[in-house]
Design a protein around this motif. Structure first.
Motif, PDB file in Angstrom:
ATOM      1  N   GLU A 208      48.784 -36.913  32.684  1.00  0.00           N
ATOM      2  CA  GLU A 208      47.921 -35.975  33.048  1.00  0.00           C
ATOM      3  C   GLU A 208      47.197 -35.533  31.905  1.00  0.00           C
ATOM      4  O   GLU A 208      46.002 -35.139  32.594  1.00  0.00           O
ATOM      5  N   VAL A 209      47.387 -35.697  30.855  1.00  0.00           N
ATOM      6  CA  VAL A 209      46.227 -35.276  29.873  1.00  0.00           C
ATOM      7  C   VAL A 209      45.268 -35.969  29.453  1.00  0.00           C
ATOM      8  O   VAL A 209      44.448 -35.647  28.902  1.00  0.00           O
ATOM      9  N   PHE A 210      45.256 -37.343  30.016  1.00  0.00           N
ATOM     10  CA  PHE A 210      44.345 -38.287  29.852  1.00  0.00           C
ATOM     11  C   PHE A 210      43.317 -37.978  31.119  1.00  0.00           C
ATOM     12  O   PHE A 210      43.656 -37.872  32.114  1.00  0.00           O
ATOM     13  N   GLU A 211      41.798 -37.999  30.762  1.00  0.00           N
ATOM     14  CA  GLU A 211      40.919 -37.960  31.780  1.00  0.00           C
ATOM     15  C   GLU A 211      41.172 -38.961  32.818  1.00  0.00           C
ATOM     16  O   GLU A 211      41.334 -40.107  32.543  1.00  0.00           O
ATOM     17  N   SER A 212      40.861 -38.481  34.032  1.00  0.00           N
ATOM     18  CA  SER A 212      40.942 -39.492  35.154  1.00  0.00           C
ATOM     19  C   SER A 212      39.622 -40.267  35.505  1.00  0.00           C
ATOM     20  O   SER A 212      39.731 -41.527  36.154  1.00  0.00           O
ATOM     21  N   GLY A 213      38.440 -39.624  35.403  1.00  0.00           N
ATOM     22  CA  GLY A 213      37.486 -40.266  35.857  1.00  0.00           C
ATOM     23  C   GLY A 213      36.910 -41.348  34.943  1.00  0.00           C
ATOM     24  O   GLY A 213      37.220 -41.545  33.677  1.00  0.00           O
ATOM     25  N   ARG A 214      35.659 -41.830  35.293  1.00  0.00           N
ATOM     26  CA  ARG A 214      34.966 -42.647  34.702  1.00  0.00           C
ATOM     27  C   ARG A 214      34.192 -41.970  33.534  1.00  0.00           C
ATOM     28  O   ARG A 214      33.918 -40.713  33.621  1.00  0.00           O
ATOM     29  N   PHE A 215      33.544 -42.675  32.702  1.00  0.00           N
ATOM     30  CA  PHE A 215      32.637 -41.991  31.636  1.00  0.00           C
ATOM     31  C   PHE A 215      31.036 -42.562  31.589  1.00  0.00           C
ATOM     32  O   PHE A 215      31.235 -44.076  31.642  1.00  0.00           O
ATOM     33  N   ASN A 216      30.197 -41.858  31.463  1.00  0.00           N
ATOM     34  CA  ASN A 216      28.855 -42.215  31.822  1.00  0.00           C
ATOM     35  C   ASN A 216      28.096 -42.469  30.547  1.00  0.00           C
ATOM     36  O   ASN A 216      26.962 -42.813  30.553  1.00  0.00           O
ATOM     37  N   ASN A 217      28.683 -42.076  29.492  1.00  0.00           N
ATOM     38  CA  ASN A 217      27.999 -42.462  28.257  1.00  0.00           C
ATOM     39  C   ASN A 217      29.130 -42.481  27.039  1.00  0.00           C
ATOM     40  O   ASN A 217      30.140 -42.022  27.170  1.00  0.00           O
ATOM     41  N   ALA A 218      28.808 -43.056  26.099  1.00  0.00           N
ATOM     42  CA  ALA A 218      29.557 -43.549  25.063  1.00  0.00           C
ATOM     43  C   ALA A 218      30.372 -42.235  24.229  1.00  0.00           C
ATOM     44  O   ALA A 218      31.339 -42.343  23.829  1.00  0.00           O
ATOM     45  N   ALA A 219      29.567 -41.339  24.116  1.00  0.00           N
ATOM     46  CA  ALA A 219      29.788 -40.228  23.436  1.00  0.00           C
ATOM     47  C   ALA A 219      30.712 -39.372  23.768  1.00  0.00           C
ATOM     48  O   ALA A 219      31.671 -39.068  23.155  1.00  0.00           O
ATOM     49  N   ASP A 220      31.024 -39.484  25.237  1.00  0.00           N
ATOM     50  CA  ASP A 220      31.823 -38.861  26.034  1.00  0.00           C
ATOM     51  C   ASP A 220      33.297 -39.362  25.830  1.00  0.00           C
ATOM     52  O   ASP A 220      34.214 -38.946  25.856  1.00  0.00           O
ATOM     53  N   TYR A 221      33.226 -40.833  25.897  1.00  0.00           N
ATOM     54  CA  TYR A 221      34.111 -41.788  25.725  1.00  0.00           C
ATOM     55  C   TYR A 221      34.980 -41.592  24.538  1.00  0.00           C
ATOM     56  O   TYR A 221      36.136 -41.375  24.057  1.00  0.00           O
ATOM     57  N   GLY A 269      24.420 -45.857  23.217  1.00  0.00           N
ATOM     58  CA  GLY A 269      25.120 -44.765  23.789  1.00  0.00           C
ATOM     59  C   GLY A 269      25.169 -44.683  25.167  1.00  0.00           C
ATOM     60  O   GLY A 269      26.195 -44.229  25.879  1.00  0.00           O
ATOM     61  N   ASN A 270      24.073 -44.966  25.861  1.00  0.00           N
ATOM     62  CA  ASN A 270      23.930 -44.678  27.212  1.00  0.00           C
ATOM     63  C   ASN A 270      24.095 -46.161  28.010  1.00  0.00           C
ATOM     64  O   ASN A 270      23.618 -46.052  29.392  1.00  0.00           O
ATOM     65  N   GLY A 271      24.642 -47.200  27.456  1.00  0.00           N
ATOM     66  CA  GLY A 271      24.814 -48.312  28.090  1.00  0.00           C
ATOM     67  C   GLY A 271      23.494 -49.043  28.065  1.00  0.00           C
ATOM     68  O   GLY A 271      22.685 -49.004  27.528  1.00  0.00           O
ATOM     69  N   PRO A 272      23.534 -50.286  28.798  1.00  0.00           N
ATOM     70  CA  PRO A 272      24.825 -50.770  29.842  1.00  0.00           C
ATOM     71  C   PRO A 272      25.857 -51.036  28.975  1.00  0.00           C
ATOM     72  O   PRO A 272      25.834 -51.753  27.814  1.00  0.00           O
ATOM     73  N   CYS A 303      41.699 -54.322  30.319  1.00  0.00           N
ATOM     74  CA  CYS A 303      40.374 -54.842  30.222  1.00  0.00           C
ATOM     75  C   CYS A 303      39.428 -53.919  30.948  1.00  0.00           C
ATOM     76  O   CYS A 303      39.888 -53.622  32.234  1.00  0.00           O
ATOM     77  N   TYR A 304      38.267 -53.239  30.570  1.00  0.00           N
ATOM     78  CA  TYR A 304      37.446 -52.498  31.185  1.00  0.00           C
ATOM     79  C   TYR A 304      36.351 -52.500  30.631  1.00  0.00           C
ATOM     80  O   TYR A 304      35.934 -53.093  29.757  1.00  0.00           O
ATOM     81  N   ALA A 305      35.259 -51.993  31.425  1.00  0.00           N
ATOM     82  CA  ALA A 305      33.832 -51.865  30.750  1.00  0.00           C
ATOM     83  C   ALA A 305      34.098 -50.683  29.633  1.00  0.00           C
ATOM     84  O   ALA A 305      34.439 -49.602  29.984  1.00  0.00           O
ATOM     85  N   ALA A 306      33.542 -51.052  28.316  1.00  0.00           N
ATOM     86  CA  ALA A 306      33.786 -50.242  27.341  1.00  0.00           C
ATOM     87  C   ALA A 306      32.582 -50.008  26.608  1.00  0.00           C
ATOM     88  O   ALA A 306      31.425 -50.510  26.679  1.00  0.00           O
TER      89      ALA A 306
END
Length: 454
Positions: A208-221, A269-272, A303-306
């Protein structure tokens, strides 16, 4: 930082109970039934257990038609979020099969059975590439020091081909790939990473301590990964610190890494964002024994979008060793690592040139120059530290701190770089950790029934 010995013992106990449950359910018969369920009209003839992986127990089922399939059960005690893991892995394998040239096993189906979640997929003939590279005389997995250059180059070429293919797809967010309601592929949720699973399994960190949603930029991740290191230090009750000075140094390192985490991703930082597999290594690549040609690539659970930085950093697996098995003196590790990296980059450049000539790789997707540069800029170490909590402190103080904060004189100087709140909270944090260590207990976050359903 060592993992929690009590958490490791608990994990082993849970796994042993699960194994006994599996064996009590006649696993060969169960595997046959599941294979038939996802291969309608087929009758199982034989079922045999395959060598264990780190997270799964697998059975190969031969059907009356001669078709062979693998039924893979996810081990309780080896994976905490078992249903999430299976959902992520099935989706990414289906995506890779549709959108890349990577030969992945065809997924026939998945679901839940008496022992938990499972996957049924076609069996892929081949031997793990690592088998042809490792030193059989060593207890831990390591690259043979006498391996011929020609064999090593062929092996690295096989790995380079997969990496280049994996780097082609692009996504607007960071996270796990899933089908959306229209049948397309989108990033819908957080990535379930190798490190998250290790923290849950060996440090008793609640999911539960880990964020559950996706991340829209690399800085947040990157900032989220920095928080993972804080969770590791704060919530692991045993084997986390030696004394007050050790705890203070670990606290400071995490504060300073969190501070710089938002500065790491700049150009991309903002992808893709690109696909990255945390646990990709030669043992996941199946080859024929004569030419070392790739027949299949397996084990895609992490494996994930990173962040693009992960793809552009030099690969960590060139010596086969897991980071936890590297030399305690990381500079000694580099002495062994750098010659192999030069060989790999030479092979990768050849592979890139060939693919660019035949039109299967855009010039913009070259990886070799960025990987080479990642050792000079420190990106290799930053990405490795971000993804491996168990190695964080060694990497941070050896390769990250002085690069970003200048020459190190005293720890007191580094404390001055912390925010006022971080400085104010440090002593209370240290006192709490020392109290935890004196208790020698383990917090129970999930009942066995809750673990079964995760």
């Amino acid at each position: 930082m060592d993992f929690d010995s009590l958490a490791q013992q608990q994990s082993d106990r849970v796994f042993q109970v699960w194994i006994q449950n599996l064996l009590g359910n006649s696993p060969e018969e169960l595997a046959g039934k599941l294979a038939s369920r996802h291969c309608p009209g087929s009758t199982p003839v034989t079922a045999s257990r395959l060598p264990n992986g780190a997270f799964n127990v697998c059975y190969r089922v031969t059907l009356e038609s001669g078709r062979r399939v693998v039924v893979r059960f996810v081990g309780l005690g080896r994976v905490t979020a078992r249903n999430e893991k299976v959902g992520d892995e099935v989706a990414i394998m289906q995506y890779l099969a549709q959108h890349t040239a990577i030969p992945v096993p065809h997924v026939l189906g998945s679901g839940r059975c008496a022992v938990g979640p499972y996957i049924v997929m076609d069996f892929v003939q081949g031997e793990p590439l690592g088998k042809f590279l490792r030193d059989a005389s060593h207890h831990t997995v390591t690259l043979s020091s006498t391996i011929s250059t020609s064999v090593l180059r062929r092996a690295y070429s096989a790995m380079a081909g997969v990496l280049l293919e994996l780097s082609k797809p692009e996504f607007p967010s960071i996270g796990a790939i899933r089908h959306d309601e229209t049948g397309g592929w989108t990033v819908q949720k957080r990535p379930l990473t190798f490190n998250m699973n290790r923290l849950a399994q060996f440090s008793n960190i609640p999911l539960e301590v880990f964020e559950s949603g996706r991340f829209n930029n690399a800085a947040d991740y990157f900032e989220e990964l920095a928080r993972h290191h804080f969770h590791h230090l704060e919530l692991q009750r045993n084997n986390a610190v030696v004394d007050g000075a050790d705890c203070r140094k670990k606290y400071i390192a995490r504060c300073l890494f969190r501070k710089l985490s938002r500065e790491i991703p700049r150009e991309w930082g903002n992808g893709p964002f690109r696909l990255y597999c945390d646990d990709f290594r030669p043992d996941n690549v199946l080859v024929d024994a004569t030419r070392l040609a790739v027949t299949g690539v397996i084990d895609w659970e992490f494996c994930y979008a990173a962040p693009v930085e992960f793809t552009l950093a030099a690969p960590w697996w060139l010596l086969l060793e897991s980071p936890e098995d590297w030399d305690p003196d990381l500079n000694q590790f580099l002495i062994r690592f750098m010659p192999r990296l030069r060989t790999f980059l030479d092979v990768l450049k050849d592979c890139e040139a060939k693919k660019i000539r035949d039109g299967s790789l855009p010039e913009s997707k070259r990886l070799s120059s960025a990987m080479e540069k990642s050792m000079e800029t420190g990106l290799f170490w930053v990405c490795l530290a971000a993804r491996h909590s168990s190695m964080f402190d060694e990497i941070y103080w050896e390769f990250i701190d002085t690069r970003f904060y200048g020459p190190f004189a005293t720890l007191e100087d580094r404390i001055q770089l912390l925010s006022p709140n971080e400085q104010l909270n440090m002593q209370a944090f240290v006192d709490n950790k020392l109290h935890q260590a004196s208790e020698g207990t383990l917090t129970s976050y999930y009942s066995i029934d809750e673990l079964v359903d995760l």
